[in-house]
Scaffold this active site. Structure first.
Site, PDB file in Angstrom:
ATOM      1  CE  LYS A 198      -4.405   0.353   0.930  1.00 49.82           C
ATOM      2  NZ  LYS A 198      -5.349  -0.415   0.163  1.00 49.82           N
TER       3      LYS A 198
HETATM    4  N1  GLU Z   1      -7.262  -0.075  -3.151  1.00 56.49           N
HETATM    5  C1  GLU Z   1      -7.992  -1.275  -3.384  1.00 56.49           C
HETATM    6  C2  GLU Z   1      -7.950  -2.171  -2.160  1.00 56.49           C
HETATM    7  O1  GLU Z   1      -7.717  -1.728  -1.070  1.00 56.49           O
HETATM    8  C3  GLU Z   1      -7.565  -1.983  -4.671  1.00 56.49           C
HETATM    9  C4  GLU Z   1      -6.144  -2.421  -4.692  1.00 56.49           C
HETATM   10  C5  GLU Z   1      -5.680  -2.944  -6.045  1.00 56.49           C
HETATM   11  O2  GLU Z   1      -6.478  -3.027  -6.951  1.00 56.49           O
HETATM   12  O3  GLU Z   1      -4.489  -3.232  -6.144  1.00 56.49           O
HETATM   13  O4  GLU Z   1      -8.207  -3.337  -2.226  1.00 56.49           O
END
Ligand code: GLU
Length: 425
Positions: free
Chosen positions: A115
């Site tokens: 993240k």
């Molecule tokens: N931000 C989204 C999540 O927390 C999608 C992450 C992604 O598609 O890599 O799952």
């Protein structure tokens, strides 16, 4: 395989002492895992923090802090969103990176977890400032991301627009187009059909399955949704199309309520140009906090972390909580909901639709073959339904709540891969 605890950096240094780690510990207990392996999983594998100098429109330079936390790449490239929010911290991003590892493992998609985030309120920047910030952040991360290495995606405060800037900056820097470096891109540069609705669609599918487990159906079910951004809005539209009654929604401006069901189609049109939910004509206003404790069947927190707390968990009237946001329930609240018999569909399952369609986008890009929306939704449906079934079976088999069941499956999968791969050297 055993790893000595001494080989692991002090777990306190970036490991969040919240949901993610406590749930890992609980799952480890159920699975009787070797504590030294758990110690490895408690900390991210890599943490990148950069300063991002940006020339503002008035000629001054402002410096922002940006993070990318790469929790695990045991099962595949690091994968996870990039958020722009003024209160982003390294600790928060670390917890969310760990959640991504479990989410991908639970869904059986070949990714690890990551993240990223920049501590900035994107609404306070002009379009040009936002683009310069995104491009500079990308150029600082150019050696840390890549289609086989780490693949960012949209998250709170970012969208397809930022992904296009990242793709372009990365591609310019390596000298050729690399669409696979991000997912959640615009369709015109290799995005996937269905990606913008995917998290909402995943939440819909898990809710539908959970209701079916209780011999209920979506039609007529009353739903309150906190958050009317990318995720909440898509979920609301999809629920309404299935005949569910969306009785309340909210955004930062407050909430609106109609026990007969809101007209979600009109509301979605109304907010499209930036209008706030609370200004929807004819709406009965309710405070944001009041939405969570309304009388309804299903509560869908679709905003940010720590919304259901020990202060309001006893007041929640919904029978199901569907975590479309990441980590919306604090640990204490989770215990209270469990005690009260409220069924929580955990984030790593309920909001996995987004990363699942990210995976489908990446697969389409790598194979240079793009699918219609029906095919994307069909694949999403298959993966979500089978993940729900596995979690339910595990929960019933071990007599544990769905969250713990989901964690045991996810952690078990990562630990197995870790053990098979072994520790280098
Ligand atoms: N931000 C989204 C999540 O927390 C999608 C992450 C992604 O598609 O890599 O799952």
């Amino acid at each position: 395989m055993t790893v000595s605890l001494e080989q692991v950096p002090n777990p306190a240094y970036i490991c969040p002492d919240d949901m993610a780690c406590s749930n890992l510990d609980r799952a480890a207990q159920v699975l009787h895992l070797d504590p030294s392996i758990v110690a490895v999983l408690r900390v991210p594998k890599r943490v990148v923090t950069v300063s991002i100098p940006v020339r503002m429109d008035n000629g001054q330079i402002r410096v922002f802090a940006g993070h990318r936390v790469q929790h695990s790449n045991v099962l595949g490239p690091y994968k996870g969103g990039l958020r722009y929010r003024d209160d982003v911290t390294l600790r928060e991003v670390s917890a969310l990176a760990m959640l991504m590892t479990w989410k991908c493992a639970l869904l059986g998609i070949p990714y690890g977890g990551a993240k990223g985030g920049v501590a900035v309120d994107p609404r306070s920047l002009s379009l040009g400032e936002l683009e310069r910030l995104t491009r500079r952040f990308t150029s600082e991360l150019v050696r840390d991301i890549g289609p086989q290495l780490d693949i960012p995606a949209p998250d709170v405060g970012t969208s397809a627009r930022e992904m296009a800037w990242i793709m372009d900056t990365y591609s310019t820097s390596v000298g050729h187009a690399v669409p696979g470096v991000v997912t959640g891109k615009p369709l015109s540069i290799g995005g996937s059909r269905g990606r913008d609705m995917a998290t909402g669609m995943g939440a819909l599918i898990t809710t539908r399955e959970a209701l079916a487990t209780a011999n209920r159906q979506l039609a007529g079910t009353t739903i309150a949704i906190q958050g009317f951004g990318k995720v909440g809005r898509a979920a609301a539209e999809l629920f309404a199309r299935q005949g569910a009654r969306v009785v309340a929604v909210s955004d930062g401006s407050g909430g609106i309520y109609d026990p007969d069901g809101l007209n979600i189609e009109h509301l979605a049109d109304f907010v499209r140009d930036g209008s706030k939910v609370a200004h929807f004509p004819g709406a009965k206003l309710i405070p944001n906090a009041g939405l969570l404790t309304l009388a309804c069947d299903v509560l869908v927190p679709a905003a940010v972390e720590n919304q259901i707390t020990d202060k309001n968990a006893r007041l929640i009237q919904a029978k199901w909580v569907v975590e479309a946001a990441n980590a919306p329930t604090t640990l204490e609240a989770d215990r209270i909901l469990e005690e009260r018999g409220i069924i929580v569909l955990p984030d790593i399952l309920a909001n996995a639709g987004g990363v699942v369609v990210s995976y489908l986008e990446w697969v389409q890009g790598l194979s240079y073959l793009f699918w219609d929306e029906e095919k994307v939704n069909h694949e999403l449906e298959k993966l979500m339904v089978s993940a729900y079934a596995r979690v339910l079976q595990q929960a019933n088999h071990l007599h544990i709540p769905l969250r713990l069941a989901a964690y045991t499956l996810a952690v078990g999968r990562v630990v197995e891969a870790f053990s098979v791969r072994g520790l280098y050297p």
